[in-house]
Design a protein around this motif. Structure first.
Motif, PDB file in Angstrom:
ATOM      1  N   SER A   1     -31.214 -14.631 -16.354  1.00  0.00           N
ATOM      2  CA  SER A   1     -32.588 -14.683 -15.868  1.00  0.00           C
ATOM      3  C   SER A   1     -32.809 -13.649 -14.778  1.00  0.00           C
ATOM      4  O   SER A   1     -31.880 -13.280 -14.061  1.00  0.00           O
ATOM      5  CB  SER A   1     -32.913 -16.088 -15.338  1.00  0.00           C
ATOM      6  N   GLN A   2     -34.055 -13.188 -14.685  1.00  0.00           N
ATOM      7  CA  GLN A   2     -34.435 -12.310 -13.582  1.00  0.00           C
ATOM      8  C   GLN A   2     -35.936 -12.393 -13.378  1.00  0.00           C
ATOM      9  O   GLN A   2     -36.682 -12.729 -14.296  1.00  0.00           O
ATOM     10  CB  GLN A   2     -33.983 -10.874 -13.791  1.00  0.00           C
ATOM     11  N   THR A   3     -36.355 -12.079 -12.148  1.00  0.00           N
ATOM     12  CA  THR A   3     -37.768 -12.092 -11.789  1.00  0.00           C
ATOM     13  C   THR A   3     -38.088 -10.839 -10.987  1.00  0.00           C
ATOM     14  O   THR A   3     -37.441 -10.587  -9.967  1.00  0.00           O
ATOM     15  CB  THR A   3     -38.122 -13.328 -10.939  1.00  0.00           C
ATOM     16  N   GLY A   4     -39.044 -10.063 -11.451  1.00  0.00           N
ATOM     17  CA  GLY A   4     -39.556  -8.931 -10.690  1.00  0.00           C
ATOM     18  C   GLY A   4     -38.527  -7.851 -10.380  1.00  0.00           C
ATOM     19  O   GLY A   4     -38.624  -7.201  -9.341  1.00  0.00           O
TER      20      GLY A   4
ATOM     21  N   ALA B   1     -40.553 -15.730 -19.178  1.00  0.00           N
ATOM     22  CA  ALA B   1     -40.486 -16.325 -17.840  1.00  0.00           C
ATOM     23  C   ALA B   1     -39.032 -16.483 -17.408  1.00  0.00           C
ATOM     24  O   ALA B   1     -38.128 -16.583 -18.231  1.00  0.00           O
ATOM     25  CB  ALA B   1     -41.156 -17.697 -17.838  1.00  0.00           C
ATOM     26  N   ASN B   2     -38.823 -16.511 -16.102  1.00  0.00           N
ATOM     27  CA  ASN B   2     -37.518 -16.871 -15.566  1.00  0.00           C
ATOM     28  C   ASN B   2     -37.394 -18.388 -15.712  1.00  0.00           C
ATOM     29  O   ASN B   2     -38.074 -19.136 -15.032  1.00  0.00           O
ATOM     30  CB  ASN B   2     -37.404 -16.460 -14.101  1.00  0.00           C
TER      31      ASN B   2
ATOM     32  N   THR C   1     -38.804  -6.872 -16.910  1.00  0.00           N
ATOM     33  CA  THR C   1     -38.472  -7.040 -15.494  1.00  0.00           C
ATOM     34  C   THR C   1     -38.451  -8.501 -15.062  1.00  0.00           C
ATOM     35  O   THR C   1     -37.857  -8.839 -14.053  1.00  0.00           O
ATOM     36  CB  THR C   1     -39.459  -6.253 -14.614  1.00  0.00           C
ATOM     37  N   THR C   2     -39.115  -9.370 -15.835  1.00  0.00           N
ATOM     38  CA  THR C   2     -39.035 -10.815 -15.625  1.00  0.00           C
ATOM     39  C   THR C   2     -38.796 -11.457 -16.987  1.00  0.00           C
ATOM     40  O   THR C   2     -39.472 -11.128 -17.955  1.00  0.00           O
ATOM     41  CB  THR C   2     -40.339 -11.367 -15.021  1.00  0.00           C
TER      42      THR C   2
ATOM     43  N   SER D   1     -35.870 -14.298 -19.497  1.00  0.00           N
ATOM     44  CA  SER D   1     -34.622 -15.044 -19.653  1.00  0.00           C
ATOM     45  C   SER D   1     -34.076 -14.894 -21.061  1.00  0.00           C
ATOM     46  O   SER D   1     -34.839 -14.724 -22.015  1.00  0.00           O
ATOM     47  CB  SER D   1     -34.846 -16.543 -19.409  1.00  0.00           C
TER      48      SER D   1
END
Length: 191
Positions: free
Chosen positions: A59-62, A94-95, A163-164, A166
């Protein structure tokens, strides 16, 4: 990190992949492996498919990078699963990681001359948030319930998260959950 971007293309331009892609991405400090750093540790899957309990979660966010899953290898170890094993792969925009649940494993850059940390977070046995409109299941595979059998899925960097987002990997067997040794290989690239 070595000079120059891994990919000098923009969306809509032709992309040419040559046989040296793995070498180039590794040399630039953008190719990673996620495996347990205590080699004797097994990771246990589940006894049924439940959307909020993946066995493995990226997972990653931003982040300032997107990334592509190259391959995964799962080898049954320890307790033999009860019946056929199933492996399912899902992606989400989404993350999906719920808080700080699960056990984190730090992805390792595959070139000893680099120390660039991955932007993506990798955990096993986390709790995930509920699936939403951005969830897509890309495949489900069956595997034999025998120790030492390696199940390899090669995606050739084609399962891509922006960039965001899962990637969720679910593993389950009917009566006794499978236990695994695991290796995931992925490449991060600038967006």
């Amino acid at each position: 990190m070595a000079d120059g971007p891994l990919h000098g293309f923009k969306r809509g331009q032709p992309i040419y992949r040559d046989v040296d892609f793995a070498f180039a991405s590794s040399f630039e400090g953008r190719r990673y492996t996620a495996t347990h750093q205590t080699p004797t540790t097994d990771v246990t899957g589940q006894t049924s498919l439940v959307a909020t309990t993946p066995t493995f979660l990226f997972s990653q966010t931003g982040a300032d990078t997107a990334w592509g899953l190259n391959s995964m290898q799962l080898s049954q170890s320890g307790t033999v699963a009860g019946g056929d094993i199933f492996i399912s792969l899902a992606i989400d925009t989404a993350n999906r990681r719920s808080g700080s649940t699960g056990t984190a494993v730090t992805p390792q850059v595959m070139y000893s001359g680099e120390s660039t940390a991955a932007n993506v977070t990798f955990t096993y046995n986390p709790t995930a948030t509920a699936a939403g409109g951005g969830t897509r299941y890309l495949g489900t595979w069956a595997a034999n319930a025998d120790t030492g059998v390696i199940t390899t899925l090669d995606f050739r960097d084609a399962v891509i998260i922006g960039t965001t987002g899962s990637i969720l990997v679910y593993t389950w067997a009917g009566t006794t959950a499978p236990s695994w040794k695991f290796v995931f290989e992925f490449t991060e690239f600038l967006t």
